[in-house]
Design a protein around this motif. Structure first.
Motif, PDB file in Angstrom:
ATOM      1  N   ALA A 144       0.812  -1.216   0.000  1.00 51.58           N
ATOM      2  CA  ALA A 144       0.000   0.000   0.000  1.00 51.58           C
ATOM      3  C   ALA A 144       0.848   1.269   0.000  1.00 51.58           C
ATOM      4  N   LEU A 145       1.974   1.244   0.707  1.00 54.30           N
ATOM      5  CA  LEU A 145       2.694   2.494   0.964  1.00 54.30           C
ATOM      6  C   LEU A 145       4.089   2.561   0.354  1.00 54.30           C
ATOM      7  N   ASP A 146       4.664   1.437  -0.028  1.00 58.54           N
ATOM      8  CA  ASP A 146       6.048   1.457  -0.503  1.00 58.54           C
ATOM      9  C   ASP A 146       6.087   1.725  -2.006  1.00 58.54           C
ATOM     10  N   ASN A 147       7.154   2.389  -2.412  1.00 55.18           N
ATOM     11  CA  ASN A 147       7.394   2.677  -3.834  1.00 55.18           C
ATOM     12  C   ASN A 147       6.245   3.434  -4.498  1.00 55.18           C
ATOM     13  N   GLN A 148       5.586   4.299  -3.750  1.00 51.76           N
ATOM     14  CA  GLN A 148       4.509   5.129  -4.288  1.00 51.76           C
ATOM     15  C   GLN A 148       5.050   6.541  -4.550  1.00 51.76           C
ATOM     16  N   ARG A 149       4.752   7.080  -5.724  1.00 53.38           N
ATOM     17  CA  ARG A 149       5.194   8.452  -6.003  1.00 53.38           C
ATOM     18  C   ARG A 149       4.580   9.424  -5.018  1.00 53.38           C
ATOM     19  N   SER A 150       3.305   9.245  -4.792  1.00 54.62           N
ATOM     20  CA  SER A 150       2.628  10.040  -3.776  1.00 54.62           C
ATOM     21  C   SER A 150       1.649   9.127  -3.042  1.00 54.62           C
ATOM     22  N   ILE A 151       1.536   9.340  -1.748  1.00 52.06           N
ATOM     23  CA  ILE A 151       0.713   8.470  -0.914  1.00 52.06           C
ATOM     24  C   ILE A 151      -0.633   9.136  -0.705  1.00 52.06           C
ATOM     25  N   GLY A 152      -1.678   8.449  -1.157  1.00 55.21           N
ATOM     26  CA  GLY A 152      -3.007   9.010  -1.034  1.00 55.21           C
ATOM     27  C   GLY A 152      -3.795   8.406   0.118  1.00 55.21           C
ATOM     28  N   GLU A 153      -4.992   8.933   0.325  1.00 53.56           N
ATOM     29  CA  GLU A 153      -5.823   8.501   1.447  1.00 53.56           C
ATOM     30  C   GLU A 153      -6.242   7.048   1.301  1.00 53.56           C
ATOM     31  N   GLY A 154      -6.468   6.581   0.079  1.00 57.70           N
ATOM     32  CA  GLY A 154      -6.871   5.183  -0.139  1.00 57.70           C
ATOM     33  C   GLY A 154      -5.789   4.213   0.284  1.00 57.70           C
ATOM     34  N   GLN A 155      -4.533   4.515  -0.081  1.00 56.27           N
ATOM     35  CA  GLN A 155      -3.430   3.646   0.342  1.00 56.27           C
ATOM     36  C   GLN A 155      -3.302   3.606   1.860  1.00 56.27           C
ATOM     37  N   PHE A 156      -3.537   4.768   2.476  1.00 61.55           N
ATOM     38  CA  PHE A 156      -3.437   4.826   3.932  1.00 61.55           C
ATOM     39  C   PHE A 156      -4.513   3.975   4.593  1.00 61.55           C
ATOM     40  N   ARG A 157      -5.729   4.030   4.056  1.00 59.61           N
ATOM     41  CA  ARG A 157      -6.809   3.233   4.645  1.00 59.61           C
ATOM     42  C   ARG A 157      -6.488   1.734   4.553  1.00 59.61           C
ATOM     43  N   ARG A 158      -5.943   1.330   3.395  1.00 54.99           N
ATOM     44  CA  ARG A 158      -5.599  -0.079   3.227  1.00 54.99           C
ATOM     45  C   ARG A 158      -4.499  -0.496   4.209  1.00 54.99           C
TER      46      ARG A 158
END
Length: 390
Positions: A144-158
């Protein structure tokens, strides 16, 4: 156990066997016929004691940050396998002496203890499987959080859902490790504090292969029952062979205890009166016991479901990640996003340590199980054949 059993022998240093009765007996047999065979047996038995001492000195010399890590536990199991192989040779070489009183009772008691250790191995493999379920939740966080250009709310919820599931799973396993009995507790928590809600029972990820009423504490108690150092007259009557059997009993008990201390297991605990100090290997094992006990008494380890270093790392990581996910607001500032990525890197390191370490660890536990079974079968067969030739 009498208090004298806890007193350090003046001669128990690595450079001397520390069990002078054998030396006195050897001096006596010099004046008798057939000394070569007796001296050869003495040399074998003393060499066994020294080898055990050297292996556990190596384990005890590990830096504190390595103690109870997966690599250290694997080294402990390798040590057990090596010691057991050396003991197997002693049993084979002296099988004709093992079927005579009182050695017949000593060796049969050892084989009975080794059977009890098999249940511990099964419970430990269950605990390793529990950790694999934790590993899957860490993997979800990374995805959900690694290697993401930008971290959004959806990734955080997951990621937060995976962290919550992981927290619940670890709480559930902690409860499983302390629900049966609290007598003779050396680590673990009292269960009369806050009980987890009944709803958490729905999150059990794996049933134990041992019975729900099975207790690691009681099993270790059964292994340690009547395990007292041999007396002088017993050593003389067995030509020192019972010292080797006692040593193997003690190594078996300590290794099973350390596994229960480190890895999630039902009703973790240990009777605290099994220590002995009069052998050349005693200082190293007692030192390891005290270090592990000191670790269990630390405030942040008291409620842990296992003292393994990697479990502690997971607990710290999950706590920090939960605090972070509770405090973020979107859109993320550059500073907060950098903090998140740093935490995710820490999750990645822990994930890799678990991913790379659990499979080899489980293989070693399986090998310990198989070796105990094989050693017992071969030992009983050797004694039976020796009886047939009497």
């Amino acid at each position: 156990m009498p208090s004298t059993d806890f007193q350090e022998s003046a001669s128990s240093s690595p450079s001397s066997f520390g069990f002078s009765i054998l030396s006195r007996r050897r001096d006596q047999v010099h004046s008798m016929e057939s000394t070569n065979e007796s001296n050869g047996q003495d040399a074998d038995l003393e060499a066994f004691q020294r080898q055990v001492a050297e292996r556990f000195q190596d384990l005890a010399a590990a830096p504190s940050e390595e103690l109870l890590s997966i690599p250290w536990i694997r080294k402990l199991l390798d040590t057990f396998l090596c010691v057991q192989e050396e003991f197997r040779v002693i049993v084979f070489n002296h099988k004709s002496n093992l079927n005579r009183p009182p050695m017949d009772k000593y060796i049969l008691d050892f084989f009975e203890r080794s059977v009890k250790a098999l249940d511990v191995c099964n419970a430990i493999r269950d605990g390793i499987e529990q950790m694999r379920h934790w590993q899957k939740q860490l993997e979800i966080v990374l995805c959900a959080l690694d290697n993401q250009r930008s971290i959004g709310e959806g990734q955080f919820r997951r990621a937060k859902k995976a962290l919550i599931d992981l927290t619940i799973a670890m709480l559930d396993d902690r409860d499983s490790s302390t629900t049966v009995s609290h007598r003779n507790r050396s680590f673990g928590r009292q269960n009369n504090a806050q009980r987890e809600p009944r709803s958490l029972a729905n999150f059990r990820s794996l049933s134990w292969s041992v019975s729900r009423t099975w207790s690691a504490a009681k099993q270790l108690q059964a292994i340690s029952n009547n395990l007292a150092p041999p007396r002088g007259n017993e050593i003389l009557s067995t030509n020192g062979l019972n010292v080797a059997v006692f040593t193997m009993n003690y190594v078996l008990l300590f290794v099973m205890w350390a596994l229960v201390a480190a890895i999630p297991c039902q009703d973790r605990g240990l009777p605290s009166h099994f220590l002995t100090r009069q052998f050349v290997w005693s200082a190293s094992i007692v030192s390891l016991y005290e270090k592990i006990m000191d670790e269990s008494k630390k405030r942040d380890r008291r409620n842990s479901c296992g003292l393994m270093k990697e479990i502690h790392d997971i607990e710290k990581c999950v706590r920090l990640m939960n605090e972070l996910t509770d405090s973020v607001h979107f859109p993320l500032t550059e500073e907060r996003e950098a903090e998140v990525k740093q935490r995710v890197q820490e999750v990645g390191k822990i994930y890799e340590a678990i991913k790379d370490g659990l499979d080899p660890l489980e293989r070693l536990v399986r090998e310990v199980f198989r070796r105990i079974v094989r050693s017992r079968t071969e030992g009983l067969d050797s004694i039976s054949r020796a009886n047939g030739h009497d």
